[in-house]
Write a protein that holds these residues in place. Structure first.
Motif, mmCIF file in Angstrom:
data_model
loop_
_atom_site.group_PDB
_atom_site.id
_atom_site.type_symbol
_atom_site.label_atom_id
_atom_site.label_comp_id
_atom_site.label_asym_id
_atom_site.label_seq_id
_atom_site.Cartn_x
_atom_site.Cartn_y
_atom_site.Cartn_z
ATOM 1 N N UNK A 58 0.824 -1.213 0.000
ATOM 2 C CA UNK A 58 0.000 0.000 0.000
ATOM 3 C C UNK A 58 0.861 1.268 0.000
ATOM 4 N N UNK A 59 0.371 2.310 -0.648
ATOM 5 C CA UNK A 59 1.097 3.591 -0.695
ATOM 6 C C UNK A 59 1.200 4.177 0.700
ATOM 7 N N UNK A 60 2.422 4.534 1.086
ATOM 8 C CA UNK A 60 2.685 5.174 2.378
ATOM 9 C C UNK A 60 3.388 6.496 2.123
ATOM 10 N N UNK A 61 2.943 7.531 2.795
ATOM 11 C CA UNK A 61 3.580 8.841 2.691
ATOM 12 C C UNK A 61 4.199 9.169 4.040
ATOM 13 N N UNK A 62 5.496 9.478 4.025
ATOM 14 C CA UNK A 62 6.167 9.823 5.288
ATOM 15 C C UNK A 62 6.784 11.216 5.184
#
Length: 120
Positions: free
Chosen positions: A116-120
């Motif tokens: 899944x796309x994760x934004x940090x």
């Protein structure tokens, strides 16, 4: 107007532990700029609609390609796998990489097996 801040890639990489979990640190012209820690083998996969960009930050990454070809990448080296070419990235020891992919593109080439796309 508020301009974006510089991004410290090493600080972003320090926020997570797992391998093969690309995390978006910025967006560039409709593409995710991601960092990931890698180790061991990823699965063979193909991106039918886009190239796959790899830049090694630390360690060594190998990208296996068809016909028993392998590309070896060390820090500061990059490789672009052309769209439609099956490939398998792998690292004998932990390495860190920067990836660029169209936003929303599955990292495995298949929505069913993508992280899944994760934004940090």
């Amino acid at each position: 107007m508020t301009l974006p801040q510089a991004i410290d890639l090493q600080a972003k990489l320090a926020t997570f532990e797992g391998h093969w979990q690309p995390s978006t640190v910025s967006v560039f012209n409709g593409h995710d700029v991601m960092v990931a820690k890698v180790g061991g083998e990823y699965q063979w996969h193909v991106h039918p609609d886009s190239d796959d960009f790899f830049l090694v930050l630390t360690g060594t990454l190998w990208i296996d390609l068809p016909e028993d070809q392998t590309v070896e990448l060390r820090p500061g080296q990059l490789y672009v796998v052309p769209k439609g070419v099956p490939h398998r990235p792998r690292a004998d020891a932990e390495a860190t990489i920067l990836l660029i992919e169209p936003t929303g593109a599955p990292n495995s080439g298949d929505v069913a097996t993508a992280t899944p796309r994760r934004v940090i």
